[in-house]
Design a protein around this motif. Structure first.
Motif, PDB file in Angstrom:
ATOM      1  N   UNK A 112      68.426 -27.156  -4.336  1.00 33.24           N
ATOM      2  CA  UNK A 112      69.152 -27.796  -3.587  1.00 33.24           C
ATOM      3  C   UNK A 112      69.122 -26.677  -2.492  1.00 33.24           C
ATOM      4  N   UNK A 113      69.206 -25.062  -2.971  1.00 34.79           N
ATOM      5  CA  UNK A 113      69.096 -24.526  -2.191  1.00 34.79           C
ATOM      6  C   UNK A 113      68.960 -24.890  -0.463  1.00 34.79           C
ATOM      7  N   UNK A 114      69.937 -24.114   0.126  1.00 35.53           N
ATOM      8  CA  UNK A 114      69.919 -23.822   1.545  1.00 35.53           C
ATOM      9  C   UNK A 114      70.048 -26.038   2.057  1.00 35.53           C
ATOM     10  N   UNK A 115      69.705 -26.822   1.822  1.00 36.86           N
ATOM     11  CA  UNK A 115      70.138 -28.131   2.325  1.00 36.86           C
ATOM     12  C   UNK A 115      71.429 -28.235   2.470  1.00 36.86           C
ATOM     13  N   UNK A 116      72.254 -27.473   2.291  1.00 38.86           N
ATOM     14  CA  UNK A 116      74.085 -27.077   2.480  1.00 38.86           C
ATOM     15  C   UNK A 116      74.004 -26.955   4.020  1.00 38.86           C
TER      16      UNK A 116
ATOM     17  N   UNK B  21      74.571   1.976 -22.619  1.00 35.93           N
ATOM     18  CA  UNK B  21      76.135   2.534 -21.667  1.00 35.93           C
ATOM     19  C   UNK B  21      76.876   3.054 -20.719  1.00 35.93           C
ATOM     20  N   UNK B  22      75.549   1.824 -19.868  1.00 36.21           N
ATOM     21  CA  UNK B  22      76.353   1.056 -18.347  1.00 36.21           C
ATOM     22  C   UNK B  22      76.388  -0.127 -18.202  1.00 36.21           C
ATOM     23  N   UNK B  23      77.252  -0.326 -17.212  1.00 36.38           N
ATOM     24  CA  UNK B  23      76.619  -1.410 -16.814  1.00 36.38           C
ATOM     25  C   UNK B  23      76.773  -2.128 -15.502  1.00 36.38           C
ATOM     26  N   UNK B  24      76.094  -2.750 -14.317  1.00 43.26           N
ATOM     27  CA  UNK B  24      75.575  -1.929 -13.405  1.00 43.26           C
ATOM     28  C   UNK B  24      76.077  -4.228 -12.925  1.00 43.26           C
ATOM     29  N   UNK B  25      77.438  -3.924 -12.126  1.00 35.36           N
ATOM     30  CA  UNK B  25      77.544  -4.869 -12.094  1.00 35.36           C
ATOM     31  C   UNK B  25      77.670  -5.313 -10.684  1.00 35.36           C
ATOM     32  N   UNK B  26      76.769  -6.748  -9.850  1.00 31.74           N
ATOM     33  CA  UNK B  26      76.778  -6.681  -8.679  1.00 31.74           C
ATOM     34  C   UNK B  26      76.727  -8.088  -7.735  1.00 31.74           C
ATOM     35  N   UNK B  27      77.542  -8.080  -6.856  1.00 28.37           N
ATOM     36  CA  UNK B  27      77.675  -9.359  -6.353  1.00 28.37           C
ATOM     37  C   UNK B  27      79.137 -10.228  -7.087  1.00 28.37           C
TER      38      UNK B  27
ATOM     39  N   UNK C 295      67.077 -18.426 -11.732  1.00 30.02           N
ATOM     40  CA  UNK C 295      67.003 -18.285  -9.727  1.00 30.02           C
ATOM     41  C   UNK C 295      65.817 -19.462 -10.030  1.00 30.02           C
ATOM     42  N   UNK C 296      66.288 -20.649  -8.184  1.00 28.48           N
ATOM     43  CA  UNK C 296      65.294 -21.371  -8.107  1.00 28.48           C
ATOM     44  C   UNK C 296      64.366 -20.541  -8.553  1.00 28.48           C
TER      45      UNK C 296
ATOM     46  N   UNK D 109      74.469 -18.763 -11.381  1.00 29.41           N
ATOM     47  CA  UNK D 109      73.927 -19.870 -10.416  1.00 29.41           C
ATOM     48  C   UNK D 109      73.406 -18.050  -9.309  1.00 29.41           C
ATOM     49  N   UNK D 110      72.360 -17.599  -9.807  1.00 26.69           N
ATOM     50  CA  UNK D 110      71.998 -16.878  -8.822  1.00 26.69           C
ATOM     51  C   UNK D 110      71.824 -17.351  -7.704  1.00 26.69           C
ATOM     52  N   UNK D 111      71.340 -16.425  -6.002  1.00 25.91           N
ATOM     53  CA  UNK D 111      71.154 -16.642  -5.340  1.00 25.91           C
ATOM     54  C   UNK D 111      70.866 -15.625  -4.385  1.00 25.91           C
ATOM     55  N   UNK D 112      69.320 -15.301  -3.519  1.00 25.69           N
ATOM     56  CA  UNK D 112      68.799 -14.123  -2.811  1.00 25.69           C
ATOM     57  C   UNK D 112      69.600 -12.583  -3.478  1.00 25.69           C
ATOM     58  N   UNK D 113      70.876 -13.274  -2.730  1.00 27.28           N
ATOM     59  CA  UNK D 113      71.065 -11.450  -2.592  1.00 27.28           C
ATOM     60  C   UNK D 113      71.666 -10.848  -4.454  1.00 27.28           C
TER      61      UNK D 113
END
Ligand code: 5GP
Ligand code: MN
Length: 346
Positions: free
Chosen positions: A257-261, A98-104, A72-73, A41-45
């Motif tokens: 639904x993004x941002x409604x909160x 050979x390499x995985x970059x995992x962010x967030x 993504x939305x 459920x990706x977000x902007x970051x």
């Protein structure tokens, strides 16, 4: 407030853990083929950090593929490079990286994608409690967005701030700070935004594309949600409820639904919002937002989730009636504790 901010005089902090940035730079320079990923459920970051990194790898002549569990939305598809993101539950069989970059991701399972285990992982994150699952682990909880860290890595790699990279770094900061509302914003945040603006990013256009791109259905949904909003704790806590029937009645999908909160937080008296989304399989998705020093991450942690002081979430088994009160009691406690810290000038 956690960030002291004397006007004018604060120097921009150097990248923390500089040696880790250099280690990540050296690993990237030494390796040819990359997989890039982030949370489900990706977000902007997550989107911005991944695409900024992908464009930087392009500039170095490296191969990279981006694999995410979920789409993504829709409004993120206005930004460059989105077509590069592959949606899959498992690392594609022909991905020979050979390499995985995992962010967030505080934990590798947050990716929602199987098959990264056992590979050389570079873990870049800004969530408290990161599980250090990588071969190299850099997490900096003072970063307002993971993209602030990606920015440091890109600078260390010597890659110029292209328009595409700057766009994604800025997109991530704009969204992960709740459009410059959250309490983890520092001079470093603005210094990076300044450089992104110099590289051609138009802040007004970015804000319009992200926050003013609602469908008419979403406007109807806002009305329906606020109509059913509950105010508790003398109006300091707002509770929103959503299910698929409400979405359908407004002609919306989960993508809307993004941002409604964030809507209830625009009321001065409201310090925290809990957003309950009941899913058809009986699970309850819980998102929380707060102001000032009201710490909703502690609540998320207690229920097996995570996040940040002002934005956190988790998923629990329903039914809603049986879990609701225990969750709200803990949020009320967080409000009672955090509200004492309200800054004087607000
Ligand atoms: P959102 O409410 O937008 O889904 O998430 C807000 C913040 O909480 C984000 O930083 C997100 O990464 C974090 N978060 C949301 N859900 C979970 C979860 O189930 N587990 C963890 N560890 N973090 C979560
Ligand atoms: Mn983030």
């Amino acid at each position: 407030m956690s960030n002291p901010a004397p006007a004018g005089a604060t120097p921009v902090a150097p990248p923390p853990a500089e040696s880790l940035v250099q280690q990540i730079r050296d690993e990237i320079l030494a390796r040819p083929r990359f997989l890039i990923t982030s949370h489900a459920r990706p977000d902007g970051d997550s989107i911005g950090s991944q695409l900024a990194m992908a464009y930087a790898l392009d500039a170095l002549g490296k191969q990279s593929r981006i694999v995410n569990a979920d789409r993504a939305p829709d409004h993120y598809y206005d930004f460059p490079g989105m077509e590069r993101i592959e949606i899959a539950a498992e690392v594609p069989a022909d991905a020979d990286a050979d390499t995985v970059i995992v962010m967030e991701c505080g934990d590798l399972s947050r990716t929602g994608v199987r098959g990264f285990e056992g590979r050389f992982i570079i873990n870049i994150d800004h969530h408290v409690g990161n599980r250090m699952y990588g071969a190299v682990n850099w997490f900096d909880v003072s970063a307002a967005a993971c993209s602030e860290m990606v920015f440091d890595v890109i600078r260390a790699l010597g890659v110029p701030l292209s328009f595409e990279i700057a766009t994604h770094i800025y997109l991530a900061i704009l969204t992960d700070t709740g459009s410059f509302h959250h309490s983890n914003i520092t001079p470093r945040t603005f210094d990076i935004c300044r450089q992104a603006t110099e590289a051609g990013v138009n802040p007004a256009a970015m804000a319009r594309r992200i926050f003013d791109s609602n469908s008419f259905g979403k406007l109807k949904l806002i009305g329906a949600l606020l109509d059913k909003m509950q105010l508790l704790d003398n109006g300091r806590l707002a509770v929103l409820y959503l299910d698929d029937a409400m979405l359908e009645a407004c002609g919306c999908t989960n993508n809307d639904t993004e941002g409604l909160i964030n809507l209830p937080l625009t009321a001065r008296e409201i310090y925290a919002v809990v957003f309950f989304k009941v899913t058809p399989d009986g699970m309850v998705r819980v998102s929380m937002r707060s102001k000032y020093d009201v710490d909703v991450r502690i609540v998320a942690n207690a229920f097996g989730g995570g996040g940040h002081k002002n934005a956190a979430g988790f998923t629990v088994n329903g039914p809603l009636d049986q879990v609701r009160d225990a969750i709200l009691d803990q949020v009320k406690t967080a409000v009672a504790e955090g509200v004492l810290e309200r800054p004087a000038q607000t």
